[in-house]
Enzyme design. Structure first.
Site, PDB file in Angstrom:
ATOM      1  N   GLU A   1       0.828  -1.223   0.000  1.00  0.00           N
ATOM      2  CA  GLU A   1       0.000   0.000   0.000  1.00  0.00           C
ATOM      3  C   GLU A   1       0.852   1.259   0.000  1.00  0.00           C
ATOM      4  O   GLU A   1       0.490   2.260   0.615  1.00  0.00           O
ATOM      5  CB  GLU A   1      -0.944   0.015   1.215  1.00  0.00           C
ATOM      6  CG  GLU A   1      -2.246  -0.650   0.956  1.00  0.00           C
ATOM      7  CD  GLU A   1      -2.701  -0.470  -0.454  1.00  0.00           C
ATOM      8  OE1 GLU A   1      -2.744   0.681  -0.919  1.00  0.00           O
ATOM      9  OE2 GLU A   1      -2.978  -1.472  -1.115  1.00  0.00           O
TER      10      GLU A   1
HETATM   11  C1  LIG Z   1       2.663  -9.753   0.108  1.00  0.00           C
HETATM   12  C2  LIG Z   1       2.436  -8.618  -0.828  1.00  0.00           C
HETATM   13  C3  LIG Z   1       1.142  -8.287  -1.195  1.00  0.00           C
HETATM   14  C4  LIG Z   1       0.920  -7.241  -2.097  1.00  0.00           C
HETATM   15  N1  LIG Z   1      -0.362  -6.970  -2.517  1.00  0.00           N
HETATM   16  C5  LIG Z   1      -0.549  -6.121  -3.562  1.00  0.00           C
HETATM   17  C6  LIG Z   1      -1.827  -5.978  -4.186  1.00  0.00           C
HETATM   18  O1  LIG Z   1      -2.821  -6.571  -3.752  1.00  0.00           O
HETATM   19  N2  LIG Z   1      -1.934  -5.181  -5.270  1.00  0.00           N
HETATM   20  C7  LIG Z   1      -0.871  -4.509  -5.779  1.00  0.00           C
HETATM   21  O2  LIG Z   1      -1.029  -3.825  -6.775  1.00  0.00           O
HETATM   22  N3  LIG Z   1       0.358  -4.592  -5.199  1.00  0.00           N
HETATM   23  C8  LIG Z   1       0.534  -5.394  -4.114  1.00  0.00           C
HETATM   24  N4  LIG Z   1       1.776  -5.514  -3.536  1.00  0.00           N
HETATM   25  C9  LIG Z   1       2.869  -4.714  -4.054  1.00  0.00           C
HETATM   26  C10 LIG Z   1       3.309  -3.619  -3.072  1.00  0.00           C
HETATM   27  O3  LIG Z   1       2.349  -2.623  -2.999  1.00  0.00           O
HETATM   28  C11 LIG Z   1       4.692  -3.118  -3.568  1.00  0.00           C
HETATM   29  O4  LIG Z   1       5.617  -4.154  -3.280  1.00  0.00           O
HETATM   30  C12 LIG Z   1       5.100  -1.832  -2.904  1.00  0.00           C
HETATM   31  O5  LIG Z   1       4.279  -0.784  -3.323  1.00  0.00           O
HETATM   32  C13 LIG Z   1       6.569  -1.469  -3.222  1.00  0.00           C
HETATM   33  O6  LIG Z   1       6.848  -1.627  -4.572  1.00  0.00           O
HETATM   34  P1  LIG Z   1       8.138  -2.472  -5.018  1.00  0.00           P
HETATM   35  O7  LIG Z   1       8.067  -3.782  -4.314  1.00  0.00           O
HETATM   36  O8  LIG Z   1       8.190  -2.508  -6.500  1.00  0.00           O
HETATM   37  O9  LIG Z   1       9.365  -1.699  -4.449  1.00  0.00           O
HETATM   38  P2  LIG Z   1      10.092  -0.460  -5.163  1.00  0.00           P
HETATM   39  O10 LIG Z   1       9.094   0.505  -5.662  1.00  0.00           O
HETATM   40  O11 LIG Z   1      11.086  -1.001  -6.139  1.00  0.00           O
HETATM   41  O12 LIG Z   1      10.861   0.195  -3.949  1.00  0.00           O
HETATM   42  C14 LIG Z   1      12.095  -0.326  -3.426  1.00  0.00           C
HETATM   43  C15 LIG Z   1      12.580   0.595  -2.297  1.00  0.00           C
HETATM   44  O13 LIG Z   1      12.818   1.903  -2.815  1.00  0.00           O
HETATM   45  C16 LIG Z   1      12.129   2.865  -2.061  1.00  0.00           C
HETATM   46  N5  LIG Z   1      11.702   3.968  -2.925  1.00  0.00           N
HETATM   47  C17 LIG Z   1      11.101   3.893  -4.121  1.00  0.00           C
HETATM   48  N6  LIG Z   1      10.858   5.138  -4.590  1.00  0.00           N
HETATM   49  C18 LIG Z   1      11.298   6.002  -3.663  1.00  0.00           C
HETATM   50  C19 LIG Z   1      11.313   7.422  -3.547  1.00  0.00           C
HETATM   51  N7  LIG Z   1      10.795   8.211  -4.479  1.00  0.00           N
HETATM   52  N8  LIG Z   1      11.868   7.967  -2.447  1.00  0.00           N
HETATM   53  C20 LIG Z   1      12.375   7.190  -1.464  1.00  0.00           C
HETATM   54  N9  LIG Z   1      12.388   5.850  -1.516  1.00  0.00           N
HETATM   55  C21 LIG Z   1      11.838   5.263  -2.598  1.00  0.00           C
HETATM   56  C22 LIG Z   1      10.928   2.124  -1.480  1.00  0.00           C
HETATM   57  O14 LIG Z   1      10.423   2.779  -0.322  1.00  0.00           O
HETATM   58  C23 LIG Z   1      11.535   0.761  -1.182  1.00  0.00           C
HETATM   59  O15 LIG Z   1      12.182   0.784   0.049  1.00  0.00           O
HETATM   60  C24 LIG Z   1       2.012  -6.516  -2.599  1.00  0.00           C
HETATM   61  C25 LIG Z   1       3.320  -6.842  -2.197  1.00  0.00           C
HETATM   62  C26 LIG Z   1       3.534  -7.883  -1.346  1.00  0.00           C
HETATM   63  C27 LIG Z   1       4.947  -8.246  -0.979  1.00  0.00           C
END
Ligand SMILES: Cc1cc2nc3c(=O)[nH]c(=O)nc-3n(C[C@H](O)[C@H](O)[C@H](O)COP(=O)(O)OP(=O)(O)OC[C@H]3O[C@@H](n4cnc5c(N)ncnc54)[C@H](O)[C@@H]3O)c2cc1C
Length: 602
Positions: free
Chosen positions: A443
């Protein structure tokens, strides 16, 4: 085996004695008749469902997990999940705060919020199936066409169908502007969607006959970035004009993730292979429409952590009263025993009270947020509706990030109370820690929440909404400032409220010179704001408790509340001083670190 008792007394205290929700809702026409007895009766029954139906399948669901049949693409949820869901639907629970026009019971969100806390305590993984459905319901209710509402809302309301939110793709999580899933318009007004989504919670399962996916995708001529994203409703089974189920749609689960926690919830890779959907809201404005679901889900995630904190606290407390180890530093307390129960040790109490304070502060904040949502939707005064929406927007990132960070700390402290036994599976504590960890990530990660708070909710309007919250704080200070018994709670609140304006202006000014300054300050800033909010609610709770005592109550509940508030102000709140120093430390020590991190050529 862990135990769980629904915290009905504390919920009733927050609902009726602190927030006085019945009076607050009387002016809202749909809730004019709602009384305290109805709210209490619903929560009592809801608590029974949580404790007796959802809780017993929490540990087994974690051990068993979900299974995917790669040939049929069907997912089987752990034993007991389907039966519990059937009972949930038969009991009418999905309809609790849904619109009566679509078969809902029309109860205020405050009731749903408290009910969901109990479900989250009982079984976070199971609760995500109905929880996401409710978010999908809200999004379609706010942005769907009349036809979409007619086809989908009654089934989401009854729980016969569940919902999902499909945002994330392999190359984009935080940065949704990068998403690639395509939506091709068809001559009949529908769209064919092609692409891949990952990490979709409850994306496939055997609990309901249909799954309503809300999918973000791009039209062929869409501009790049977030301004070119549209929202579509894509059902697992197509829906005929009369509402009956049609043929299988080309959206299916290609794999499920093997993850750290919430094993009972299927986290799915979803393939869209020309799946048919209809657009929700306006072309290229999908993200705005999806925000209805995302905001609901953010509060929902904060609620997951409050639920886990409560159940972990209850078990740690019971253990600390039972486990004997060492003698009290001030002399033996249980003289009939070879050692004292560990609850005599000050640091064990610190761990327990940390969890208790985080659960109770979080509960008050979340029920208040739900009240704001009820006012935003139904208050007759337009200005109140507007103010409520603004305040809720300000508090949502705090509820998501502050409560989930606190929740992780709290469940860890509760595990620690068990010593080595906490690390062993049979006590159930390590599952709470594993389950709580995801809440800080999905989220929108907690870092992203803090950027949202500082950038969009505070600095973008020159602190205007923060000042609105400041007015609430100010009126409490004025009301209680003369009451000597309240000074231990009001003084620190007043001090932080006064510092907050200067602190915010300082960071805002630095961010104008260099936007990275906002990125460097945002995380500690959000925690300071979180404490301002907690201090406000703990002061209100202390005030309600003192009033009950002054009126002659001898219920130990009120002394317990005052002691918890004292602990909060003495031991948790003071971190604001360190956090403000961190936020003011500037960006250079983070960004002028290429040598330390071996960064070259980025
Ligand atoms: C168990 C699980 C359930 C999920 N359920 C859903 C779902 O139902 N629907 C859905 O659509 N998604 C879902 N997700 C996805 C989840 O919302 C994303 O994993 C999350 O938003 C982070 O995206 P990412 O994993 O691609 O990390 P990234 O976006 O690659 O981020 C990696 C790191 O970089 C940091 N970062 C990125 N941009 C910035 C910035 N501008 N400034 C500072 N730091 C930054 C982040 O905070 C993080 O620490 C789920 C994930 C999991 C693991």
């Amino acid at each position: 085996m862990p135990q769980y008792n629904p915290p009905l007394r504390d919920m009733q205290f927050v609902l009726h004695e602190v927030l006085r929700v019945v009076d607050e809702l009387k002016v809202c026409p749909p809730h004019a008749e709602v009384d305290a007895d109805t709210i209490n009766a619903v929560l009592e029954e809801g608590g029974k469902f949580a404790a007796e139906v959802a809780f017993p399948i929490n540990i087994t669901g974690d051990a068993e997990g979900c299974r995917l049949n790669k040939e049929t693409h069907e997912v089987t949820t752990p034993s007991g999940f389907k039966a519990a869901y059937e009972q949930y639907v038969a009991g009418g629970w999905p309809a609790l705060s849904c619109d009566p026009q679509y078969g809902g019971q029309g109860l205020p969100f405050v009731v749903n919020q408290a009910f969901y806390e109990m479900l989250n305590s009982a079984n976070q993984a199971w609760t995500m199936y109905p929880g996401l459905s409710h978010g999908a319901y809200e999004c379609l209710h706010a942005h769907g066409t009349e036809e979409q509402k007619r086809l989908y809302l009654p089934k989401l309301t009854s729980g016969e169908w569940t919902g999902t939110m499909c945002l994330t793709e392999p190359h984009c999580g935080t940065d949704l502007g990068l998403l690639r899933t395509k939506a091709e318009p068809q001559p009949d007004g529908t769209y064919k969607l092609t692409g891949q989504k990952i990490f979709i919670s409850a994306g496939e399962h055997d609990l309901a006959e249909n799954i309503v996916h809300l999918v973000l995708a791009r039209l062929p001529d869409a501009p790049a970035g977030t301004k070119g994203i549209s929202l579509f409703v894509v059902p697992k089974f197509k829906v005929n004009a009369d509402g009956s189920l049609g043929e299988r749609n080309a959206i299916y689960c290609g794999g499920i993730e093997h993850k750290m926690g919430i094993h009972g919830n299927a986290t799915c890779q979803m393939i869209l292979d020309g799946a048919v959907g209809t657009m929700v809201g306006q072309p290229n404005k999908g993200l705005q429409a999806m925000f209805v679901m995302m905001n609901a889900a953010r509060l929902g995630v904060g609620n997951q952590s409050v639920g886990l904190t409560e159940v972990a606290f209850q078990n740690a407390l019971a253990y600390a009263k039972d486990r004997i180890q060492m003698r009290s530093l001030s002399g033996p307390k249980a003289k009939d025993k070879p050692a004292d129960p560990i609850i005599v040790h000050p640091d064990v109490r610190r761990m327990l009270l940390t969890a208790k304070a985080y659960a109770e502060g979080g509960r008050a904040l979340l029920i208040y947020c739900a009240l704001l949502l009820d006012h935003e939707l139904h208050h007759p005064d337009e200005q109140v509706r507007k103010d409520s929406a603004e305040l809720l927007a300000l508090l949502t990132p705090i509820a998501k990030a502050f409560l989930t960070d606190n929740g992780f700390v709290a469940v860890n402290e509760c595990l620690q109370v068990f010593g080595g036994h906490g690390y062993i599976k049979e006590w159930g504590m390590e599952q709470f820690v594993r389950d709580a960890r995801i809440n800080m990530i999905y989220e929108g990660t907690n870092t992203v929440q803090s950027l949202d708070l500082l950038g969009r909710k505070v600095l973008a309007n020159q602190g205007a909404t923060l000042k609105k919250f400041g007015k609430l704080v100010q009126s409490l200070i004025e009301e209680e400032g003369v009451n000597e018994k309240m000074s231990e709670f009001i003084n620190p609140l007043a001090q932080l409220a006064e510092q907050m304006t200067k602190f915010t202006t300082e960071i805002g000014f630095k961010a104008l010179q260099n936007p990275d300054e906002a990125g460097a300050a945002a995380v500690p800033y959000l925690r300071v704001a979180g404490h301002l909010v907690f201090a406000y609610f703990f002061a209100r709770m202390a005030s309600a408790a003192l009033k009950a005592v002054a009126a002659g109550s001898t219920d130990p509940f009120y002394q317990g509340k005052l002691q918890t508030a004292r602990f909060y102000f003495a031991r948790l709140f003071p971190e604001t001083a360190t956090l403000m120093r961190q936020a003011r430390a500037g960006v250079a020590n983070l960004m002028q670190t290429d040598a330390a991190l071996g960064v070259e050529g980025i």
